[in-house]
Design a protein around this motif. Sequence first.
Motif, PDB file in Angstrom:
ATOM      1  N   THR A  86       0.956  -1.174  -0.102  1.00 34.50           N
ATOM      2  CA  THR A  86      -0.016   0.022   0.023  1.00 34.50           C
ATOM      3  C   THR A  86       0.863   1.182   0.091  1.00 34.50           C
ATOM      4  N   ASN A 106       3.704  -1.350   3.903  1.00 30.27           N
ATOM      5  CA  ASN A 106       3.168   0.252   3.487  1.00 30.27           C
ATOM      6  C   ASN A 106       4.428   1.058   3.121  1.00 30.27           C
ATOM      7  N   HIS A 108       5.128   4.635   3.540  1.00 36.36           N
ATOM      8  CA  HIS A 108       4.643   5.993   4.274  1.00 36.36           C
ATOM      9  C   HIS A 108       5.443   6.867   4.151  1.00 36.36           C
ATOM     10  N   MET A 139       2.271  -3.801   7.750  1.00 37.90           N
ATOM     11  CA  MET A 139       0.987  -3.328   8.011  1.00 37.90           C
ATOM     12  C   MET A 139       0.305  -3.968   9.442  1.00 37.90           C
TER      13      MET A 139
END
Length: 311
Positions: A86, A106, A108, A139
């Motif tokens: 993600t 993820n 970020h 995650m």
Amino acid sequence: MTKLIFMGTPAFSATVLKGLLGDDQYEILAVVTQPDRAVGRKKEIRVTPVKEVALAHNLPVYQPEKLSGSPELDALMSLGADGIVTAAFGQFLPTKLLNSVHFAVNVHASLLPKYRGGAPIHYALINGESEAGVTLMEMVKEMDAGDMIAKRAIPITDEDNVGTLFEKLAVVGRDLLLENLPAYVAGELKPEAQDPSQVTFSPNISPEEERLDWTKTNRQIFNHIRGMYPWPVAHTLLKGERFKIYEARLAEGSGRPGEIIALSKKELVVATGQGAIALKTVQPAGKPRMGIADFLNGFGRKLAVGDRFGE
């Protein structure tokens, strides 16, 4: 070949997705992004940057309003993916989806544990940070709380704003993922837990936070303006009407906070709580965005030294 589900929405995510598509170690089984939205005064439907990339590569696209409990969730879990990646997706992932794959990571846009949440780049600029960065993390159900796999920092310059940093950090995030994901999947990287005492948050910007406080220093106001550019855009009041300020620069001078202290055909300087700023790009109420010279040539003729913003 590692089979992935990719989840993301803005241009930042699209850059990461393009990186994965260009690496023959990965097969993207599906792409999940936010629903298409109506934008602008004409309410034109606009697809997300991630969807544009997915369609260009003939990838299946899922756009649930809410992933949890949706038919799309069941469909995704049936794909047999090895993992999920993600990047600025915008929704929490259900626990059963996380448990259905071998890994979920993820990308970020902050140096965790600082700036968990949806607006890390905005807050890094607003708060005057000297650097920004990207963290690759595992995650978990809690927002941006997973163990950190890798991170990388870049300096923030006075020329940076939200738009430029998004572009820079998208490339950083893409490269960080591609460099570290193979070793992580192979079990060769041991993630590091975040220090709870160092956690800070960056929630989505509220309308109230867009308004300028002229009692702050010129550096704080300068950071606030570029921390809102190109979206959602800082604003103030001018003669009782909303007035947007897209770009400004630091200037010298003093006066009452919000007071116009210098005015010419090409320059408008406003006093702050300490120092001053010169406006560069603005948007008066009911008018298009314009450079300061164009503004001063029109509406600006009604202004005078001593007038104040924010009243």
